[in-house]
Design an enzyme around this catalytic site. Structure first.
Site, PDB file in Angstrom:
ATOM      1  N   LYS A   1     115.300 -18.738  28.808  1.00 54.83           N
ATOM      2  CA  LYS A   1     115.028 -20.080  28.299  1.00 54.83           C
ATOM      3  C   LYS A   1     113.566 -20.140  27.898  1.00 54.83           C
ATOM      4  O   LYS A   1     112.722 -19.477  28.499  1.00 54.83           O
ATOM      5  CB  LYS A   1     115.298 -21.142  29.372  1.00 54.83           C
ATOM      6  CG  LYS A   1     116.747 -21.262  29.807  1.00 54.83           C
ATOM      7  CD  LYS A   1     116.898 -22.359  30.847  1.00 54.83           C
ATOM      8  CE  LYS A   1     118.337 -22.491  31.309  1.00 54.83           C
ATOM      9  NZ  LYS A   1     118.487 -23.563  32.342  1.00 54.83           N
TER      10      LYS A   1
ATOM     11  N   HIS B   1     109.650 -24.307  29.761  1.00 52.81           N
ATOM     12  CA  HIS B   1     109.720 -25.771  29.754  1.00 52.81           C
ATOM     13  C   HIS B   1     108.385 -26.369  30.180  1.00 52.81           C
ATOM     14  O   HIS B   1     107.693 -25.832  31.048  1.00 52.81           O
ATOM     15  CB  HIS B   1     110.834 -26.256  30.689  1.00 52.81           C
ATOM     16  CG  HIS B   1     111.189 -27.699  30.514  1.00 52.81           C
ATOM     17  ND1 HIS B   1     110.479 -28.710  31.109  1.00 52.81           N
ATOM     18  CD2 HIS B   1     112.160 -28.280  29.774  1.00 52.81           C
ATOM     19  CE1 HIS B   1     111.017 -29.878  30.760  1.00 52.81           C
ATOM     20  NE2 HIS B   1     112.032 -29.649  29.958  1.00 52.81           N
TER      21      HIS B   1
ATOM     22  N   HIS C   1     107.145 -26.867  33.826  1.00 55.66           N
ATOM     23  CA  HIS C   1     106.570 -25.811  34.663  1.00 55.66           C
ATOM     24  C   HIS C   1     105.047 -25.738  34.555  1.00 55.66           C
ATOM     25  O   HIS C   1     104.419 -24.906  35.216  1.00 55.66           O
ATOM     26  CB  HIS C   1     107.163 -24.450  34.286  1.00 55.66           C
ATOM     27  CG  HIS C   1     108.595 -24.278  34.695  1.00 55.66           C
ATOM     28  ND1 HIS C   1     108.979 -24.049  35.995  1.00 55.66           N
ATOM     29  CD2 HIS C   1     109.734 -24.325  33.967  1.00 55.66           C
ATOM     30  CE1 HIS C   1     110.301 -23.954  36.049  1.00 55.66           C
ATOM     31  NE2 HIS C   1     110.773 -24.117  34.839  1.00 55.66           N
TER      32      HIS C   1
END
Length: 598
Positions: free
Chosen positions: A134, A137, A140
């Site tokens: 992924k 994001h 994080h």
């Protein structure tokens, strides 16, 4: 619980106006007060007697009359219900600035007696910890920069630090991704934009699985083959993992973050079952009505605090693998403390983890610590809600570049985008570090990128101004100076503030909060700015300018060293500190022009 994203002052101290040195009751000289130290008479009473105000004042006057000044304390007077002490300012200036002029000046504050009793050893810090396959994001970001701060702080204080990124690289979601890639994946697109393509595949297969039992069965089959180490499934999973780590390193490079170890859940799937068997042998693992394997952690044994370690199909959960990972880390690294940095929603998870480790007989469980942090609200770009951290970093760079282009004082530079990125990311970090970690806060682009006020941009500007002042007066010899020329209030206040550094560092070491150091640096920058206005180097007599130069050099060094705990290597380039832009010529040129000191 399945995986979530990791990601005295003494009682007698009444500050005198302008006081910053709370631990030692130090007071900055001001119009209202001239005391450097103050002893409150009330602090000498046993707390059971309550003498009258007049009696307390009389005691203050009697004590002040009995105490005699010496070469260090040149004035002792009775204040309001207190005894005020005034330090020999000339000696104070001389001794403090001498520290910065010596070869070990870079260790200013670190050899303080406050740290004599500080226990040092091996510290393992787990932070960032995103899920693989992924894009990174934005959620994080806090774990990443807070964990880096804690690792830097511990290293500065003499600990051996292991920086670990514990990747979310195992679980049923990879069964879904594996099944989805065989249907919707494209090797060519995977090469062109790896994480974006995997993200698109996951979104599509997840949507399809809601209405397709076939895809659900395929996902379970892929994960089963993965757990059984079938070569084809493991090869695809390994490809996803390698791609992710490679892409994440680019994001970490922009943030100035690095890791010693890239670990992950996948390394502990087998040892997790061993931990389950050990709990079963100890009689702690029970079978719930739903067929799951649970451990009752409630003190009364009433099942009010139950931790699930096995699904009904016998597969392990996130916390099961966390138990195995903690045991493995202690066996491998023999850490003296282990710190997990994640958001505050995972507090119960880590409380249960530490209880499980204790139940397994690991005495080091009480040396594991969770550092929780709050959420960032309203983090958006011009395109709308933010999903990926890259969007945030790109936006910070773009906005800072726009601000620079609009400023009439901005000079031409070799790489304005690189300069904008460094300043923008610094501003991002400082905005995050100014408040208690547990606090949620509202993200504000405009406030964050202001050149004035308590911002990262202001810190960059302040440090560049000091560096420029020193660089433009390199011919001055500051190894020897006359302290009596530096007794003006703005200079004394700076020196008194520098005295706080060891206390601030100790406070951060105790609670692992970056706000103490950041606010110390911001205050120092404001004091230096005031001194620049009141006591300019340019136009002063040679001997006066020389001692002002020494003052500036001391402030710059302290900014440099204090910033090292918050530092961001890539962001700050060769100097590698959050508040030190001077190693980058274009960055320094931008701020020097704004400072108007060339």
């Amino acid at each position: 619980m399945e995986k979530k994203n990791r990601g005295k002052a003494g009682a007698d101290a009444t500050p005198v106006p302008g006081c910053f040195h709370t631990g030692c009751h130090c007071a900055a000289r001001s119009q209202e007060a001239t005391a450097d130290f103050r002893l409150h008479i009330d602090s000498l009473h046993d707390g059971e007697s309550f003498p009258s105000r007049d009696h307390v004042q009389m005691q203050a006057e009697e004590l002040a009359a009995k105490l005699k000044p010496d070469a260090v304390v040149e004035g002792i007077t009775a204040g309001h219900a207190a005894v005020d002490f005034r330090v020999n300012r000339r000696l104070l200036i001389q001794k403090i600035l001498e520290c910065f002029g010596q070869s070990h000046g870079d260790r200013f504050g670190l050899d303080s007696e406050l740290f004599y009793s500080l226990k040092r050893g091996t510290t393992l810090v787990e932070y960032s910890s995103p899920n693989i396959a992924k894009k990174f994001h934005a959620g994080h970001l806090r774990s990443t920069i807070i964990g880096q701060f804690i690792a830097n702080l511990k290293q500065t204080l003499g600990h051996q630090v292991i920086r670990m990124n514990y990747l979310g690289d195992w679980g049923m979601q990879f069964g879904l991704l594996g099944a989805g890639f065989s249907r919707f994946g494209c090797e060519e697109r995977l090469k062109q934009n790896p994480l974006q393509h995997l993200f698109e595949v996951y979104v599509q297969v997840n949507k399809e699985s809601e209405h397709s039992e076939e895809i659900q069965l395929a996902a379970r089959d892929f994960f089963r083959r993965l757990e059984q180490h079938e070569r084809e499934a493991v090869s695809l999973w390994q490809q996803f993992r390698d791609i992710t780590v490679k892409e994440y390193r680019l994001v970490y490079q922009r943030l100035g973050v690095h890791f010693d170890v890239y670990s992950g859940e996948s390394l502990h799937q087998d040892s997790a079952r061993e931990a389950v068997e050990q709990l079963r042998r100890l009689g702690l693992l029970k079978l719930s009505e739903r067929g799951t394997g649970v451990v009752d952690l409630s003190p009364a044994g009433d099942m009010s605090n139950v931790c699930t370690l096995l699904r009904s199909d016998g597969t392990t959960l996130y916390i099961t693998r966390d138990v195995a990972a903690a045991v493995h880390r202690h066996q491998k690294y023999h850490f003296d403390e282990m710190i997990y940095v994640t958001d505050k929603s995972q507090e119960n998870h880590f409380n249960q983890l530490f209880q499980l480790l204790g139940a397994l007989g690991h005495s080091w469980a009480d040396r594991c610590q969770h550092v929780p942090f709050g959420l960032v609200q309203g983090m958006k770009t011009r395109r709308g809600d933010v999903v990926f951290l890259e969007d945030v970093l790109d936006e910070a760079r773009a906005r800072m570049l726009h601000n620079m282009s609009q400023a009439k004082t901005t000079k031409d530079m070799d790489d304005p985008e690189e300069t904008a990125e460094k300043v923008g990311v610094s501003a991002l970090i400082v905005q995050d570090f100014m408040r208690p970690l547990r606090s949620d806060y509202k993200f504000d682009w405009d406030r964050m990128l202001q050149a004035q006020g308590d911002t990262g941009v202001f810190l960059q500007y302040s440090h560049a101004r000091l560096c420029s002042l020193i660089r433009n007066n390199e011919e001055m010899q500051t190894s020897s100076f006359e302290p009596s020329l530096l007794l003006e209030d703005p200079s004394v206040v700076i020196v008194q503030h520098l005295l706080r550094y060891d206390e601030v560092l100790l406070q951060s070491a105790r609670d692992l909060q970056p706000k103490h150091l950041v606010n110390f640096l911001l205050r120092l920058s404001h004091l230096v700015a005031a001194a620049h206005r009141a006591l300019p180097v340019k136009g002063s007599q040679q001997e006066v300018a020389q001692v002002f130069e020494c003052r500036s050099g001391s402030s710059r060094k302290n900014q440099f060293e204090a910033g090292s705990c918050c530092r961001s290597e890539r962001v700050m380039d060769a100097v590698k500190h959050l508040v030190c832009p001077h190693a980058n010529p274009s960055l320094a040129a931008f701020f020097r022009k704004r400072a108007n000191v060339e």
